[in-house]
Design a protein around this motif. Structure first.
Motif, PDB file in Angstrom:
ATOM      1  N   LEU A  79     -18.824  44.905  12.824  1.00 57.12           N
ATOM      2  CA  LEU A  79     -19.943  45.621  12.214  1.00 57.12           C
ATOM      3  C   LEU A  79     -20.748  44.704  11.290  1.00 57.12           C
ATOM      4  N   VAL A 129      -4.307  69.470   4.030  1.00 55.03           N
ATOM      5  CA  VAL A 129      -4.436  68.019   4.118  1.00 55.03           C
ATOM      6  C   VAL A 129      -3.565  67.494   5.258  1.00 55.03           C
ATOM      7  N   GLU A 132      -5.385  67.478   8.423  1.00 58.24           N
ATOM      8  CA  GLU A 132      -6.270  66.318   8.543  1.00 58.24           C
ATOM      9  C   GLU A 132      -5.461  65.061   8.874  1.00 58.24           C
ATOM     10  N   ILE A 174     -16.578  51.869  15.024  1.00 63.27           N
ATOM     11  CA  ILE A 174     -17.094  52.776  13.992  1.00 63.27           C
ATOM     12  C   ILE A 174     -16.162  53.966  13.824  1.00 63.27           C
ATOM     13  N   LEU A 178     -14.047  55.012  10.428  1.00 65.30           N
ATOM     14  CA  LEU A 178     -14.161  56.360   9.830  1.00 65.30           C
ATOM     15  C   LEU A 178     -12.798  57.039   9.746  1.00 65.30           C
ATOM     16  N   LEU A 182     -10.667  58.122   6.394  1.00 68.08           N
ATOM     17  CA  LEU A 182     -10.165  59.475   6.160  1.00 68.08           C
ATOM     18  C   LEU A 182      -8.652  59.478   6.008  1.00 68.08           C
ATOM     19  N   THR A 189      -4.706  62.322  -0.966  1.00 75.26           N
ATOM     20  CA  THR A 189      -5.121  63.718  -1.185  1.00 75.26           C
ATOM     21  C   THR A 189      -3.933  64.665  -1.102  1.00 75.26           C
ATOM     22  N   LEU A 192      -2.602  65.607  -4.348  1.00 72.69           N
ATOM     23  CA  LEU A 192      -3.484  66.277  -5.309  1.00 72.69           C
ATOM     24  C   LEU A 192      -3.013  67.696  -5.593  1.00 72.69           C
TER      25      LEU A 192
ATOM     26  N   THR B 205      -7.260  70.264  -3.324  1.00 67.85           N
ATOM     27  CA  THR B 205      -7.361  69.474  -2.099  1.00 67.85           C
ATOM     28  C   THR B 205      -8.620  69.843  -1.311  1.00 67.85           C
ATOM     29  N   TRP B 206      -9.040  71.109  -1.404  1.00 65.86           N
ATOM     30  CA  TRP B 206     -10.223  71.525  -0.651  1.00 65.86           C
ATOM     31  C   TRP B 206     -11.471  70.810  -1.161  1.00 65.86           C
ATOM     32  N   VAL B 208     -11.737  67.840  -1.843  1.00 63.45           N
ATOM     33  CA  VAL B 208     -11.843  66.582  -1.093  1.00 63.45           C
ATOM     34  C   VAL B 208     -12.044  66.871   0.398  1.00 63.45           C
ATOM     35  N   LEU B 209     -11.220  67.791   0.929  1.00 69.69           N
ATOM     36  CA  LEU B 209     -11.255  68.066   2.366  1.00 69.69           C
ATOM     37  C   LEU B 209     -12.613  68.569   2.840  1.00 69.69           C
ATOM     38  N   VAL B 212     -15.076  66.043   4.232  1.00 69.85           N
ATOM     39  CA  VAL B 212     -14.788  65.256   5.430  1.00 69.85           C
ATOM     40  C   VAL B 212     -15.979  65.203   6.397  1.00 69.85           C
ATOM     41  N   ILE B 215     -18.451  62.708   5.071  1.00 69.21           N
ATOM     42  CA  ILE B 215     -17.984  61.322   5.190  1.00 69.21           C
ATOM     43  C   ILE B 215     -18.195  60.832   6.620  1.00 69.21           C
ATOM     44  N   VAL B 216     -17.849  61.698   7.592  1.00 72.42           N
ATOM     45  CA  VAL B 216     -17.953  61.287   8.995  1.00 72.42           C
ATOM     46  C   VAL B 216     -19.415  61.055   9.387  1.00 72.42           C
ATOM     47  N   GLY B 219     -21.059  58.351   6.861  1.00 78.21           N
ATOM     48  CA  GLY B 219     -20.364  57.086   7.093  1.00 78.21           C
ATOM     49  C   GLY B 219     -20.719  56.515   8.452  1.00 78.21           C
ATOM     50  N   GLY B 220     -20.749  57.375   9.468  1.00 79.46           N
ATOM     51  CA  GLY B 220     -21.087  56.916  10.807  1.00 79.46           C
ATOM     52  C   GLY B 220     -22.483  56.316  10.852  1.00 79.46           C
ATOM     53  N   LEU B 223     -22.486  52.923   8.940  1.00 79.85           N
ATOM     54  CA  LEU B 223     -21.802  51.870   9.693  1.00 79.85           C
ATOM     55  C   LEU B 223     -22.631  51.431  10.893  1.00 79.85           C
ATOM     56  N   TYR B 224     -23.239  52.413  11.589  1.00 78.33           N
ATOM     57  CA  TYR B 224     -24.046  52.016  12.737  1.00 78.33           C
ATOM     58  C   TYR B 224     -25.271  51.222  12.281  1.00 78.33           C
TER      59      TYR B 224
END
Lengths: 389, 248
Positions: A79, A129, A132, A174, A178, A182, A189, A192, B205-206, B208-209, B212, B215-216, B219-220, B223-224
């Motif tokens: 990248l 979590v 995930e 990529i 990602l 995560l 997490t 937490l 935790t939620w 942060v969760l 997600v 972030i995807v 972040g994607g 990065l691209y």
């Protein structure tokens, strides 16, 4: 010298290490049998007070973390297009892949009913979590398998598949970055949710961030260490002019991590407690000195950093400190609130040590038979032998 | 319409009838252990001279239900937090995360499941009170609607202020529970955690969760973008390289 062992003898020769591995593997099989016929209580020192032990703390948390070099290097080369690190990518990818295989196997031992592992794909709970984490393990193991298959296709000379892999490389990289981001953070997490149980030396709302940064630091340390080890064992290693800059990047990452860690302790009012003579503060100091202070001190001397032993010892400290951090979060920091002191059983240790040993053997086999390391002059004959088979 | 239990530790005589009734109701081995296990869902413990019942608190927003990756733990609208053993994969995150240390594991089994009180959900469905409440000889375990029980608790505390500490345990702890406790001694002496936040732990935790997807996607894109810029730069260098050579 170990280099001399490269031309493989035709017959099988028993050596001390092969014997030791054989004994370990026999014990590993025995423990496996016991684990799946007698259950977790008969094989581990886990209890209702301490439900997660070394299989989570070491096999899962450290296995994932030490694989972080793979996505870091993939991002750097593919990248950020810093091509000179290209020769490091494959050994790092191999370590990452083995790390995740290690995690998946460890998970099968730890889960109470591992044959139901597919439930996470069917019964969703997006508030969990662990949900995930389960998806990250599944998807990133798939990504690593695809990225690694590139090497196998190349070895087998399947050019059409190699070209296909080249085509999907960028989205794959990529996706890998990602998913790793995560996954690394989600392991932090997970903790937490226990603010009332985890000792304040380790509990902070920034756990996901700390897990992410520390994994990148340790992942780079792993690259340095494994390069040294494979150099000793196979005469194949990476050049210092690549590893030394990697060491410098590692120093920056460890520095950021160290400052953030102390800053968080300061804001939590825990910095003054660091030198109190209690179990937790001793374990914290051990972890922090090993993983941050020592490697930074060692590598801050340019002469030491440029020498192979100096760089390797610096990387080794970073890796050990990282392992201590994960074990402190998952074990040490939870002991006081649980009212118990957890020490893993010999069977738990056998599985963890056995998996590491199997990882070493697989690494050795991959290096021997696959185009992992760049072709150096002294490694060329061995590569030729591998192809001849 | 949320069922609940009020445990008045000042009325408990420690007879253990609740434990015995629970064993029978849930088809558990009849031996009553010293502490709750996967085979003993409730016990009466003696702490600081007080008889205190241990059982699932049936949180309004349960931590166990939040952490379970397969949704085996679930809060039902009628009050009980129920467990679906058929879904459970045995990760034991519920045991690790529960602020009241309630879920227990069958460590001795090769095919283990979690054991915990389910507030007699099958009995409740038939309009019956829990087995433990129906056998309690002193009314120390008292079954009812949560709002009504909070009123009863406040009335008891107002009538005899010397008898009780001025707190209903479970009113706000971890976002509130369907099992409420009254005590004459501080709750910390009864082995209950008093350092719990007053909001559901799952929120931690939620926070942060729930990020997600951001972030995807973000972040994607970043990065691209990085990939595009760095490779474009290389391409331009390659194309323009010879031309700058010609100019020379």
């Amino acid at each position: 010298m170990s280099v001399l062992s490269l031309p493989r003898p035709r017959g099988f020769k028993m050596t001390f290490w092969r014997f030791a591995f054989g004994v370990l593997f026999a014990l590993f099989l025995y423990v496996t049998f016991m684990r799946f016929t007698r259950g977790l209580g008969a094989t581990t020192h886990l209890s209702d007070h301490f439900p997660w032990g070394v299989w989570i703390g070491f096999d899962i948390l450290c296995g994932v973390g030490l694989a972080a070099g793979a996505f870091t290097l993939m991002a750097t080369v593919h990248l950020f297009n810093i091509k000179r690190f290209e020769p490091i990518v494959r050994p790092t990818l191999l370590t990452g892949y083995l790390g995740y295989v290690f995690v998946c196997i460890g998970l099968l031992y730890d889960l109470g009913q591992p044959w139901r592992i597919w439930h996470a794909m069917v019964y969703w709970n997006e508030h969990s979590v662990m949900f995930e984490v389960a998806w990250c393990v599944m998807l990133y193991t798939t990504v690593l398998t695809l990225e690694f298959s590139h090497i196998i296709f190349e070895r087998l000379g399947m050019t059409s598949m190699t070209r296909l892999m080249h085509f999907i490389n960028t989205p794959l990289v990529i996706l890998g970055v990602l998913l790793s981001t995560l996954h690394q953070s989600s392991l932090g997490t997970m903790y937490l949710i226990v603010p009332e149980k985890l000792h304040p030396f380790w509990y902070t709302p920034a756990l996901p961030l700390l897990f992410y940064i520390s994994a990148i630091g340790a992942g780079l340390g792993m690259v340095i260490v494994e390069s040294y080890l494979s150099g000793r064992a196979f005469g194949r290693e990476l050049e210092m002019d690549l590893l030394e800059p990697l060491g410098r990047v590692m120093m920056v990452v460890l520095g950021i991590y160290g400052v953030l860690r102390l800053d968080l302790l300061f804001h939590a009012g825990m910095l003054g407690q660091v030198f109190k003579p209690i179990y937790e503060s001793r374990m914290f100091l051990l972890e922090f000195v090993t993983g941050v202070v020592a490697p930074l001190a060692i590598l801050s001397f340019p002469r030491v950093r440029a020498s192979k032993p100096g760089l390797v010892i610096g990387g080794l400290f970073a890796v050990l400190g990282f392992i201590l951090y994960r074990l402190n979060v998952s074990i040490t920091g939870l002991e006081r609130s649980s009212g118990t002191h957890y020490v893993p059983s010999w069977m738990e240790m056998t599985v963890s040590v056995g998996l590491v040993a199997i990882g070493f053997v697989l690494f050795a086999m991959a290096v021997r038979y696959l185009p992992i390391f760049p072709a150096h002059e002294h490694a060329a004959p061995a590569r030729g032998r591998g192809r001849g088979h | 319409m949320s069922h609940a239990l009020l445990l008045d530790t000042t009325r408990c005589i420690g007879c253990g009838a609740c434990s015995a009734a629970c064993k029978e109701q849930n088809d558990l081995p009849l031996e009553i252990e010293d502490a709750t296990t996967a085979y003993t869902f409730t016990v009466v413990e003696k702490r600081a001279g007080v008889n205190v019942r241990r059982m699932c608190m049936h949180c309004l927003s349960p931590t166990c239900a939040s952490v379970c990756p397969v949704g085996a733990m679930r809060k039902t609208p009628s009050g009980p937090v129920v467990y679906d053993a058929k879904k459970c994969i045995g990760c034991r995150y519920c045991i690790q995360a529960c602020p009241f240390d309630v879920p227990k594991y069958q460590w001795d089994k090769a095919i283990p499941v979690v054991g915990k009180c389910v507030m007699c959900a099958p009995r409740l469905a038939k309009g019956l009170p829990t087995a433990c409440a129906s056998v309690c000889p002193t009314g120390a375990t008292f079954f009812g609607e949560r709002d009504e029980l909070i009123r009863v608790a406040r009335e008891r505390m107002a009538a005899e202020p010397a008898r009780y500490v001025d707190h209903i345990y479970g009113l706000d702890e971890a976002g509130g529970t369907s099992v409420l406790l009254l005590s004459g001694v501080p709750f910390s002496q009864l082995g209950l955690r008093t350092n719990l936040p007053n909001k559901p732990l799952g929120q931690l935790t939620w926070a942060v969760l729930s990020r997600v997807p951001d972030i995807v996607t973000l972040g994607g894109a970043i990065l691209y973008g990085i990939h595009w810029i760095t490779h474009r730069r290389e391409y331009v260098r390659r194309v323009e390289g010879p031309r700058s050579g010609e100019v020379k």
